[in-house]
Design a protein around this motif. Sequence first.
Motif, PDB file in Angstrom:
ATOM      1  N   THR A 214      -3.368   9.529  -6.143  1.00 35.24           N
ATOM      2  CA  THR A 214      -4.458   9.214  -5.229  1.00 35.24           C
ATOM      3  C   THR A 214      -5.739   8.856  -5.977  1.00 35.24           C
ATOM      4  O   THR A 214      -6.541   8.044  -5.513  1.00 35.24           O
ATOM      5  CB  THR A 214      -4.726  10.400  -4.287  1.00 35.24           C
ATOM      6  OG1 THR A 214      -3.519  10.708  -3.571  1.00 35.24           O
ATOM      7  CG2 THR A 214      -5.814  10.076  -3.279  1.00 35.24           C
TER       8      THR A 214
ATOM      9  N   SER B 213      -5.693   3.163   6.945  1.00 34.70           N
ATOM     10  CA  SER B 213      -7.051   3.456   6.509  1.00 34.70           C
ATOM     11  C   SER B 213      -7.082   4.552   5.445  1.00 34.70           C
ATOM     12  O   SER B 213      -8.004   4.614   4.630  1.00 34.70           O
ATOM     13  CB  SER B 213      -7.907   3.867   7.714  1.00 34.70           C
ATOM     14  OG  SER B 213      -7.350   5.011   8.359  1.00 34.70           O
ATOM     15  N   LYS B 214      -6.083   5.403   5.435  1.00 33.57           N
ATOM     16  CA  LYS B 214      -6.027   6.492   4.467  1.00 33.57           C
ATOM     17  C   LYS B 214      -5.677   5.999   3.064  1.00 33.57           C
ATOM     18  O   LYS B 214      -6.014   6.623   2.069  1.00 33.57           O
ATOM     19  CB  LYS B 214      -4.995   7.531   4.917  1.00 33.57           C
ATOM     20  CG  LYS B 214      -5.052   8.826   4.135  1.00 33.57           C
ATOM     21  CD  LYS B 214      -4.089   9.850   4.710  1.00 33.57           C
ATOM     22  CE  LYS B 214      -4.156  11.154   3.927  1.00 33.57           C
ATOM     23  NZ  LYS B 214      -3.239  12.170   4.478  1.00 33.57           N
TER      24      LYS B 214
ATOM     25  N   SER C 251      -2.818   5.834   1.150  1.00 33.32           N
ATOM     26  CA  SER C 251      -2.088   6.761   0.292  1.00 33.32           C
ATOM     27  C   SER C 251      -1.198   5.978  -0.670  1.00 33.32           C
ATOM     28  O   SER C 251      -0.767   4.860  -0.368  1.00 33.32           O
ATOM     29  CB  SER C 251      -1.244   7.714   1.131  1.00 33.32           C
ATOM     30  OG  SER C 251      -0.337   6.982   1.934  1.00 33.32           O
TER      31      SER C 251
END
Length: 234
Positions: free
Chosen positions: A50, A93-94, A96
Amino acid sequence: MNETTRYKEMEIIEDDAFSYDGYQVVRGEFFAHVFEPSFTFNNYRVSVNTACIKKLPEFNYVQILVNPENKKLAVRPCKEDEKDSFRWCSATSKRSPKQIICRMFFAKVISLMGWNPNYRYKLLGKLIHSGDELLFVFDLNTPEIYQKTLKEDKNTKTSRTPHFPEEWKNQFGLPVEEHKSTIQIGLFDGYAVFGLHEDKKDTKEPLTETATNESEEPEYEQFTIDTITSISGN
């Protein structure tokens, strides 16, 4: 307050006899590095963590570059329409990280480095600036190695304690002068671009590298090697 004034107010012992001779710079791999960029090879898949995604929030596509001679791997952010680009994060939108199946690329790196294909290898890297480009550079020579064992229930268990190359056992790191000489990295000379293209679309979100139950086979987006071209034209 300037530096000179600040130092005068501190209790500092003057020691002109100090020398870096004999000192070793302790390897970063020996410390926790949750927020540092990493690249993982595991079970015919590759992925970044991440931290990589967050450091370059404006990029969704990258190229992978490999220097077979110096054993370095680079992840170069690029535009979607550039040759050999592929998506390294989810389309949400995250954003990952994706775990990408790449059997041929995985096998080539395993063969190049003499690694055990049943182990998990994690590389620490740095985000560097060269010319007008940003890219991550990882050293294939210094992996964290997570061994796997077969449990009584036939499931595979991955060790949580990393193992390191044999030559690291008797040292903390490189001598100071040698450490300085390794900082300068030739970025593109001799690198090869490994292009990955998507074989099929899948709307399901793949598991990230935090998945712990390796006995299950999650849904992943399938990628395979498309082309292998040399930047230098060799």
